[in-house]
Design a protein around this motif. Structure first.
Motif, mmCIF file in Angstrom:
data_model
loop_
_atom_site.group_PDB
_atom_site.id
_atom_site.type_symbol
_atom_site.label_atom_id
_atom_site.label_comp_id
_atom_site.label_asym_id
_atom_site.label_seq_id
_atom_site.Cartn_x
_atom_site.Cartn_y
_atom_site.Cartn_z
ATOM 1 N N GLU A 126 110.317 51.556 30.585
ATOM 2 C CA GLU A 126 110.948 50.235 30.706
ATOM 3 C C GLU A 126 111.665 50.089 32.043
ATOM 4 O OE1 GLU A 126 110.959 47.603 28.772
ATOM 5 O OE2 GLU A 126 110.097 48.321 26.877
ATOM 6 N N ARG A 127 112.428 51.115 32.413
ATOM 7 C CA ARG A 127 113.215 51.033 33.649
ATOM 8 C C ARG A 127 112.301 51.051 34.880
ATOM 9 N NH1 ARG A 127 118.320 53.136 35.296
ATOM 10 N NH2 ARG A 127 118.912 51.914 37.131
ATOM 11 N N ASP B 121 110.583 47.646 35.226
ATOM 12 C CA ASP B 121 111.495 46.615 35.723
ATOM 13 C C ASP B 121 111.714 46.745 37.232
ATOM 14 O OD1 ASP B 121 111.651 45.646 33.181
ATOM 15 O OD2 ASP B 121 113.686 46.360 32.788
#
Length: 267
Positions: free
Chosen positions: A256-257, A260
């Motif tokens: 996820e990080r 992003d």
């Protein structure tokens, strides 16, 4: 599971390894601009395909067979079960005498990879994975440890060969947030196991040919990692040209990080 691993190792010993750093004139051909194939690729694929069909008589979608007849890849979406074969993943390395190449196969049922195998001749290492049952290196279960929390401590690969110049610039600019970033080994069969073993934290691929990514994606996910399209959809093998972009990571939080950061989400 053991039988398929034996097939890959035996085909490698018969058709691939004897030609490593010993390819004769005329044994390397260009099949597309910037893409080479060797007699070893073709012979190994024929051996593997024949023996896999003796185990389970379903269509074989092999890299070299699809190069000759692209329609064969449609079996991935039209048939209930399909073998995927990459006889030499990293052919350019093989031709150049570099040891980063692998022999790979996967079994796809109803559009999902349910089993996969990777044989690395240079290391003598066999990787395998089975959906819902785990991932193994030489018969020993492997589990990917959670990565560090800080992006500046992450080690990743950004496979940018097939990116357009504007996107290439954007991604590399945003990727400065990561601690260590490299282009890669030019072989998914070496890169995916490296991530599963803890030597990498993430990989961003762009072009995702099914024989390149089905084996390693299952290995990583069964070891505890994530392999998903940038929109969040879990990876599934598709015929060439269906969708670009695949982010593979050590754990869900890192995925996820990293996504992003690479997409510029959240500023």
């Amino acid at each position: 599971m053991e039988k398929v691993a034996e097939i890959l190792a035996e085909a490698s010993a018969e058709a691939v390894e004897p030609r490593f750093r010993a390819l004769a004139t005329g044994e390397v051909m260009e099949k597309a601009p910037g893409e080479v194939v060797t007699v070893a690729d073709r012979e190994a694929e024929l051996i593997i395909a024949r023996r896999l069909q003796e185990l389970l008589p379903v269509p074989v979608v092999g890299e070299e067979a699809v190069s000759a007849d692209p329609a064969l890849a449609r079996a991935l979406t039209s048939e209930p079960a399909v073998w995927l074969v990459d006889p030499i993943d990293g052919t350019s390395n093989f031709v150049a005498g570099r040891p980063e190449f692998a022999v790979m196969a996967a079994l796809v049922r109803d559009g999902r990879t349910v089993a996969s195998w990777i044989w690395q001749p240079s290391t003598g290492t066999a990787y395998a994975a089975e959906l819902g049952a785990g991932a193994w290196r030489d018969g020993h279960r492997i589990t990917r440890e959670r990565a560090a929390d800080l992006p500046e401590k992450w080690h990743g690969l950004l496979k940018s060969r097939f990116l357009d110049p504007a996107l290439h610039h954007q991604l590399h600019t945003r990727a400065r947030a990561f601690g260590r970033l490299e282009e890669g080994l030019r072989s998914a069969g070496m890169e995916y196991p490296l991530l599963a073993d803890g030597g990498l934290d993430f990989i961003l691929y762009w072009r995702t040919l099914p024989w390149d990514h089905a084996p390693g994606s299952l290995l990583v996910t069964e070891a505890g990692g994530v392999s998903a399209r940038l929109g969040g959809t879990p990876y599934r093998p598709e015929p060439p040209g269906c969708e670009d972009g695949l982010l593979v990571a050590a754990d869900p939080a890192l995925w996820e990080r990293a996504r992003d950061i690479l997409l510029g989400v959240g500023g």
